[in-house]
Design an enzyme around this catalytic site. Structure first.
Site, PDB file in Angstrom:
ATOM      1  N   ASP A  26      50.168  10.341  48.197  1.00  0.00           N
ATOM      2  CA  ASP A  26      50.926  11.197  47.312  1.00  0.00           C
ATOM      3  C   ASP A  26      51.830  10.261  46.725  1.00  0.00           C
ATOM      4  O   ASP A  26      53.107  10.606  46.923  1.00  0.00           O
ATOM      5  CB  ASP A  26      51.629  12.305  48.341  1.00  0.00           C
ATOM      6  CG  ASP A  26      52.245  13.331  47.285  1.00  0.00           C
ATOM      7  OD1 ASP A  26      51.674  13.567  45.986  1.00  0.00           O
ATOM      8  OD2 ASP A  26      53.179  14.092  47.898  1.00  0.00           O
ATOM      9  N   ASP A  28      52.257  10.380  43.410  1.00  0.00           N
ATOM     10  CA  ASP A  28      52.548  11.170  42.036  1.00  0.00           C
ATOM     11  C   ASP A  28      53.882  11.313  41.743  1.00  0.00           C
ATOM     12  O   ASP A  28      54.659  12.314  41.950  1.00  0.00           O
ATOM     13  CB  ASP A  28      51.765  12.583  42.254  1.00  0.00           C
ATOM     14  CG  ASP A  28      51.529  13.095  40.581  1.00  0.00           C
ATOM     15  OD1 ASP A  28      51.854  12.262  39.842  1.00  0.00           O
ATOM     16  OD2 ASP A  28      51.668  14.454  40.735  1.00  0.00           O
TER      17      ASP A  28
END
Length: 102
Positions: A26, A28
Site C-alpha cells: 500500500d 500509494d
C-alpha cells in the site's frame, strides 16, 4: 472479462525472511509520491479522449488541467467518480456558456 494477464506465465515469488528483510504494501502516496504520476495519467487519458471527440464532432474542447481539475474532480476518488465529476464539469461549463481558461 479478462484482466489482460497471462496467468499461466506469471512467476510466483515466495516472500520469506530468508530473502527479504522487509516488505512494503500500500505505497500509494504513503511512502512514495505518486500524485504526480496519477495526475499525469489522468491528463493523458482525458486529453486523448477529448482530442478524439473533437476530431469526430468538430468541436474545440478545453483540456484537462492538472492545476485546476485534478484535485477538484479526480484526486482520491474511485475511477468512475473521477470520470463522472470531470465530465460533469465539462458539460456544465459548456451548457451554461461559462469560459474556462485552457
Amino acid at each position: 472479462m479478462s484482466d489482460g494477464l497471462d496467468h499461466e506465465a506469471t512467476t510466483q515469488v515466495v516472500v520469506g525472511p530468508d530473502k527479504f528483510d522487509a516488505v512494503l504494501f500500500d505505497m500509494d502516496g504513503v511512502l512514495t509520491t505518486t500524485a504526480r504520476m496519477h495526475a499525469s495519467a489522468w491528463k493523458r487519458t482525458f486529453d486523448e479522449f477529448l482530442q478524439a471527440w473533437d476530431t469526430v464532432h468538430g468541436t474545440d474542447t478545453w483540456r484537462f488541467s492538472i492545476a485546476d481539475d485534478y484535485v477538484a474532480t479526480v484526486d482520491g476518488k474511485p475511477r468512475e467518480d473521477g470520470v463522472r465529476d470531470f465530465s460533469c464539469l465539462e458539460v456544465s461549463c459548456c451548457r451554461w456558456g461559462r469560459k474556462r481558461i485552457p
